[in-house]
Design a protein around this motif. Structure first.
Motif, mmCIF file in Angstrom:
data_model
loop_
_atom_site.group_PDB
_atom_site.id
_atom_site.type_symbol
_atom_site.label_atom_id
_atom_site.label_comp_id
_atom_site.label_asym_id
_atom_site.label_seq_id
_atom_site.Cartn_x
_atom_site.Cartn_y
_atom_site.Cartn_z
ATOM 1 N N GLU A 41 0.835 -1.205 0.000
ATOM 2 C CA GLU A 41 0.000 0.000 0.000
ATOM 3 C C GLU A 41 0.872 1.259 0.000
ATOM 4 N N PHE A 42 1.932 1.247 0.771
ATOM 5 C CA PHE A 42 2.840 2.392 0.803
ATOM 6 C C PHE A 42 3.423 2.654 -0.577
ATOM 7 N N MET A 43 3.849 1.608 -1.273
ATOM 8 C CA MET A 43 4.452 1.774 -2.598
ATOM 9 C C MET A 43 3.441 2.304 -3.611
ATOM 10 N N GLU A 48 1.739 7.120 -6.722
ATOM 11 C CA GLU A 48 0.779 8.184 -7.017
ATOM 12 C C GLU A 48 1.386 9.552 -6.756
ATOM 13 N N ALA A 49 2.088 9.678 -5.638
ATOM 14 C CA ALA A 49 2.687 10.961 -5.279
ATOM 15 C C ALA A 49 3.759 11.379 -6.282
ATOM 16 N N VAL A 50 4.571 10.439 -6.708
ATOM 17 C CA VAL A 50 5.632 10.752 -7.665
ATOM 18 C C VAL A 50 5.045 11.148 -9.021
#
Length: 53
Positions: A41-43, A48-50
């Motif tokens: 989930e973190f990845m 998405e953020a990148v």
């Protein structure tokens, strides 16, 4: 975090329980995940953020 048992334990448990190969056959359906579920989930969030940059 739940880890799957070492593969040799399936054959030992199979023999002790008299499972006639049923437990030993189960090890073919198990594989360790490369990362724990919380890391997956973190990845995804990081990807998405990148992409927003």
């Amino acid at each position: 975090m739940t880890q799957s048992p070492p593969m040799w334990r399936f054959s030992v448990a199979d023999e002790l329980c008299g499972a006639e190969g049923n437990l030993s056959a189960a090890k073919d359906y198990l594989s360790r995940e490369k990362f724990p579920p919380r890391a997956q989930e973190f990845m995804e969030r990081e990807r998405e953020a990148v992409s927003m940059w």
